[in-house]
Design a protein around this motif. Structure first.
Motif, mmCIF file in Angstrom:
data_model
loop_
_atom_site.group_PDB
_atom_site.id
_atom_site.type_symbol
_atom_site.label_atom_id
_atom_site.label_comp_id
_atom_site.label_asym_id
_atom_site.label_seq_id
_atom_site.Cartn_x
_atom_site.Cartn_y
_atom_site.Cartn_z
ATOM 1 N N GLY A 21 -62.812 3.384 0.859
ATOM 2 C CA GLY A 21 -61.964 4.288 0.100
ATOM 3 C C GLY A 21 -60.570 4.429 0.680
ATOM 4 N N LEU A 22 -60.420 4.028 1.939
ATOM 5 C CA LEU A 22 -59.135 4.142 2.611
ATOM 6 C C LEU A 22 -59.119 3.162 3.763
ATOM 7 C CD1 LEU A 22 -56.451 5.798 3.011
ATOM 8 C CD2 LEU A 22 -57.775 7.259 4.562
ATOM 9 N N GLY A 23 -58.009 2.464 3.946
ATOM 10 C CA GLY A 23 -57.906 1.545 5.065
ATOM 11 C C GLY A 23 -56.560 0.860 5.113
ATOM 12 N N TYR A 24 -56.326 0.157 6.214
ATOM 13 C CA TYR A 24 -55.136 -0.670 6.362
ATOM 14 C C TYR A 24 -55.469 -1.807 7.308
ATOM 15 C CZ TYR A 24 -54.190 1.404 10.939
ATOM 16 O OH TYR A 24 -54.274 1.807 12.235
ATOM 17 N N GLY A 25 -54.651 -2.830 7.259
ATOM 18 C CA GLY A 25 -54.860 -3.996 8.103
ATOM 19 C C GLY A 25 -53.614 -4.357 8.865
ATOM 20 N N GLN A 26 -53.412 -5.637 9.087
ATOM 21 C CA GLN A 26 -52.313 -6.146 9.896
ATOM 22 C C GLN A 26 -50.949 -5.666 9.403
ATOM 23 O OE1 GLN A 26 -52.116 -10.393 10.005
ATOM 24 N NE2 GLN A 26 -50.706 -10.432 11.709
ATOM 25 N N SER A 27 -50.786 -5.542 8.091
ATOM 26 C CA SER A 27 -49.490 -5.132 7.530
ATOM 27 C C SER A 27 -49.226 -3.635 7.667
ATOM 28 C CB SER A 27 -49.422 -5.496 6.047
ATOM 29 O OG SER A 27 -50.280 -4.639 5.307
ATOM 30 N N SER A 28 -50.240 -2.867 8.025
ATOM 31 C CA SER A 28 -50.187 -1.399 8.122
ATOM 32 C C SER A 28 -49.975 -0.722 6.771
ATOM 33 C CB SER A 28 -49.107 -0.940 9.107
ATOM 34 O OG SER A 28 -49.470 -1.334 10.408
ATOM 35 N N ARG A 29 -50.061 -1.472 5.677
ATOM 36 C CA ARG A 29 -49.955 -0.889 4.328
ATOM 37 C C ARG A 29 -51.250 -0.156 4.015
ATOM 38 N NH1 ARG A 29 -50.832 -3.741 -0.867
ATOM 39 N NH2 ARG A 29 -50.324 -2.214 -2.443
ATOM 40 N N LEU A 30 -51.137 1.108 3.617
ATOM 41 C CA LEU A 30 -52.300 1.936 3.336
ATOM 42 C C LEU A 30 -52.867 1.608 1.963
ATOM 43 C CD1 LEU A 30 -53.712 4.133 4.964
ATOM 44 C CD2 LEU A 30 -52.392 5.814 3.702
ATOM 45 N N HIS A 31 -54.175 1.423 1.903
ATOM 46 C CA HIS A 31 -54.894 1.179 0.648
ATOM 47 C C HIS A 31 -55.850 2.352 0.463
ATOM 48 C CE1 HIS A 31 -53.508 -3.025 0.625
ATOM 49 N NE2 HIS A 31 -53.662 -2.929 1.935
ATOM 50 N N THR A 32 -55.777 3.012 -0.679
ATOM 51 C CA THR A 32 -56.571 4.218 -0.884
ATOM 52 C C THR A 32 -57.064 4.324 -2.327
ATOM 53 O OG1 THR A 32 -56.558 6.625 -0.727
ATOM 54 C CG2 THR A 32 -54.478 5.595 -1.335
#
Length: 112
Positions: free
Chosen positions: A47-58
């Protein structure tokens, strides 16, 4: 099918929008795991996370994301997981892949 008590957990972190030949990458991974007769695969949606790019996905309504984080988990013998890894190298362009040793306590249905 039996899997050894001492097995390996393969965890693959990808985005919902990641593709392989036009098809969702997570789906391609699961289908390939099935084709290679791995014990099983599960896709979990975050439901929420980020990876190498630090872009938040929610999943929050005010910040709709079309690229939610997904985790594909596969448990099987070390040999079968190691045989699967070269396939991942051909389809993964981003994401994270981890391995850890696990102890399998139960697999399949109980005996009658």
């Amino acid at each position: 099918m039996q899997i050894p008590k001492q097995s390996v957990l393969l965890r693959i972190f990808v985005g919902e929008e990641d593709r392989d030949d036009g098809r969702p990458l997570y789906e391609a991974i699961v289908l390939k795991a099935r084709e290679m007769h791995l014990a099983g695969a599960t896709v979990l949606r975050g439901g929420l996370g980020y990876g190498q790019s630090s872009r938040l996905h929610t999943t929050k309504i005010l910040r709709l994301s079309e690229d939610l984080p997904l985790v594909v988990e596969i448990v099987d013998s070390e040999e079968k997981i190691n045989a699967f890894l070269p396939y991942l190298e051909t389809v993964m362009t981003s994401g994270l892949v981890t391995l850890e040793k696990v102890q399998v306590l139960h697999y399949g249905s109980p005996r009658a």
